[in-house]
Enzyme design. Structure first.
Site, PDB file in Angstrom:
ATOM      1  N   LYS A   1      29.724  40.380  10.563  1.00  0.00           N
ATOM      2  CA  LYS A   1      30.345  39.127  10.943  1.00  0.00           C
ATOM      3  C   LYS A   1      31.340  38.542  10.294  1.00  0.00           C
ATOM      4  O   LYS A   1      32.289  39.960   9.665  1.00  0.00           O
ATOM      5  CB  LYS A   1      29.358  38.655   9.888  1.00  0.00           C
ATOM      6  CG  LYS A   1      27.726  37.982  10.180  1.00  0.00           C
ATOM      7  CD  LYS A   1      27.526  37.533  11.699  1.00  0.00           C
ATOM      8  CE  LYS A   1      26.046  38.131  11.939  1.00  0.00           C
ATOM      9  NZ  LYS A   1      24.556  37.002  11.591  1.00  0.00           N
TER      10      LYS A   1
HETATM   11  C1  LIG Z   1      23.911  36.779  11.341  1.00  0.00           C
HETATM   12  C2  LIG Z   1      22.712  35.575  11.717  1.00  0.00           C
HETATM   13  C3  LIG Z   1      21.785  35.057  11.136  1.00  0.00           C
HETATM   14  C4  LIG Z   1      21.364  35.776   9.244  1.00  0.00           C
HETATM   15  O1  LIG Z   1      21.900  36.130   8.779  1.00  0.00           O
HETATM   16  P1  LIG Z   1      22.031  37.818   8.158  1.00  0.00           P
HETATM   17  O2  LIG Z   1      22.845  37.723   6.920  1.00  0.00           O
HETATM   18  O3  LIG Z   1      21.930  38.552   8.800  1.00  0.00           O
HETATM   19  O4  LIG Z   1      20.165  37.390   7.496  1.00  0.00           O
HETATM   20  C5  LIG Z   1      21.325  33.723  11.300  1.00  0.00           C
HETATM   21  N1  LIG Z   1      22.171  33.192  12.322  1.00  0.00           N
HETATM   22  C6  LIG Z   1      22.932  33.980  13.174  1.00  0.00           C
HETATM   23  C7  LIG Z   1      23.503  32.285  14.604  1.00  0.00           C
HETATM   24  C8  LIG Z   1      23.158  34.753  13.308  1.00  0.00           C
HETATM   25  O5  LIG Z   1      24.984  35.174  13.907  1.00  0.00           O
END
Ligand SMILES: *Cc1c(COP(=O)(O)O)cnc(C)c1O
Length: 397
Positions: free
Chosen positions: A196
């Site tokens: 991310k």
């Molecule tokens: C990555 C993601 C999540 C979950 O995040 P984590 O940190 O992996 O629990 C939820 N929603 C979206 C759209 C994501 O890309």
């Protein structure tokens, strides 16, 4: 003679695999973590509040509540929105499963809305058609890093008295109408998973202007306790009250230190991903067989993902074949996402299935995510373009 794809015996465009996403950690990031590892507080210390303050300032929100990951951020947002047993929450079909799973964690019912076919963002008209007396909230997902149509979503939520939650896990660093992502909805959630825009290993945060909701989420992340350890220490007391169910969704101080350090370089890294996206946009502008997703006017796209749609009229192979052919070229392509309502969990519990969100389902059969991360070199992006053209040419013949 056009080059033969590696999947049918040609030589690959690259020797080594290029992933679709990857964190970028600087020496300053490492120093920041080490400094906290040598301090008194590994968790629930002063770094958490400092990260929250800086993150809130960055996103233009009054409050930020740091939690253990993006999924727990969504769960806390559901708690803050008052979602309970049987409450309906509208979520887009085109998202990561965690968006809908968080509704289940509160005993709620996810109601899937279809996407706009050109942007793959939630279609506000389709969402409105799925509102019932039981609807309590709408979750907007800034798919790929592009902010949704928040003007339309906000007026929808006002009209029906719903809470607007932004799952902004892709879009940190983006903006809409000049307003930063994180201040466009009642509650906005972020993930700090390594792929991310900001990485803390695991990590997440919720932003809001609502202080009461922020306090509720601070209790939810800490066993439902009325105060945090540092406060009790400062006030020389052991006492705390527990009036509601909470969890341990805390983020450590060394992760918050990494987050603070990463926040400083975020604008530079965002610009780099935008430059890579521009390179792809230009390369594919006149390409046959692949088309990038459309951009909405007035938005700053954070480009967590760069997604192309294959044209089935031109490309005489399914997306699985194209996917495998690109992997054989050592391009680490991916697919985001399997529409959530097609998973057995939802089919079996709620009777969802094919036909419920036709545009999301149609896009799923044609989509490929190309590598896009700030640490990519220009040559890496050029390799991706070469591989896409090579594979598309081959399957267009
Ligand atoms: C990555 C993601 C999540 C979950 O995040 P984590 O940190 O992996 O629990 C939820 N929603 C979206 C759209 C994501 O890309």
């Amino acid at each position: 003679m056009p080059a033969l794809p590696a999947i049918v015996g040609g030589s690959p465009v690259r020797e080594k695999i290029l992933p679709y996403g990857h964190q970028e950690i600087s020496p300053e990031d490492i120093d920041a973590v080490v400094r906290i590892l040598q301090s008194d507080y590994l968790t629930t210390g002063p770094e958490v509040a400092a990260f929250e303050r800086e993150f809130a300032a960055f996103t233009g929100a009054r409050e930020a509540v740091a939690v253990s990951n993006g999924t727990t951020a969504l769960h806390c947002a559901m708690i803050a929105a008052g979602i309970g047993h049987g409450d309906e929450v509208i979520v887009p079909a085109m998202t990561f499963a965690a968006t809908a799973n968080a509704v289940l964690m509160q005993g709620g019912v996810p109601v899937f809305a279809d996407s706009d076919g050109d942007t793959l963002l939630i279609d506000p008209c389709d969402a409105e058609g799925r509102i019932t007396k039981k609807t309590k909230a709408i979750v907007a997902v800034d798919y790929a890093g592009q902010p949704c149509d928040y003007d339309a979503l906000r007026s929808l939520c006002k009209k029906y008295s719903l809470t607007l939650i932004a799952d902004a896990c892709h879009a940190l660093g983006g903006s809409s109408g000049g307003k930063p992502v994180g201040s466009l909805a009642d509650l906005s959630t972020f993930s700090f998973h390594p792929v991310k825009p900001l990485a803390t290993g695991e990590g997440g945060i919720i932003t809001t202007d609502d202080t009461t909701r922020a306090q509720k989420m601070r209790r939810a992340r800490n066993h439902g306790m009325s105060s945090e350890a540092l406060e009790r220490e400062e006030q020389c007391t052991w006492f705390y009250a527990i009036g509601e169910l909470g969890y341990n969704y805390r983020l450590t101080d060394f992760q918050c230190a990494l987050g603070r350090s990463q926040l400083k370089t975020l604008p530079t890294r965002t610009k780099r991903r935008q430059a890579i996206a521009r390179h792809y946009d230009e390369a594919f502008a006149n390409a046959e067989g692949v088309a990038p997703l459309k951009r909405r006017p007035g938005v700053e796209h954070a480009y967590h993902l760069y997604v192309v749609l294959l044209d089935p009229v031109v490309i005489k192979a399914d997306s699985k074949t194209v996917f495998q052919a690109l992997r054989a070229e050592n391009i680490g392509v991916n697919v985001h996402y399997i529409p959530v309502h097609l998973h057995a969990l939802y089919r079996e519990r709620f009777g969802t299935g094919p036909g419920l969100c036709p545009r999301a389902e149609g896009a799923y059969g044609r989509m490929i995510t190309l590598p896009c991360f700030s640490g990519m070199a220009d040559q890496d992006a050029a390799d991706v373009v070469t591989a896409v053209q090579k594979v598309c040419d081959y399957y267009s013949r």
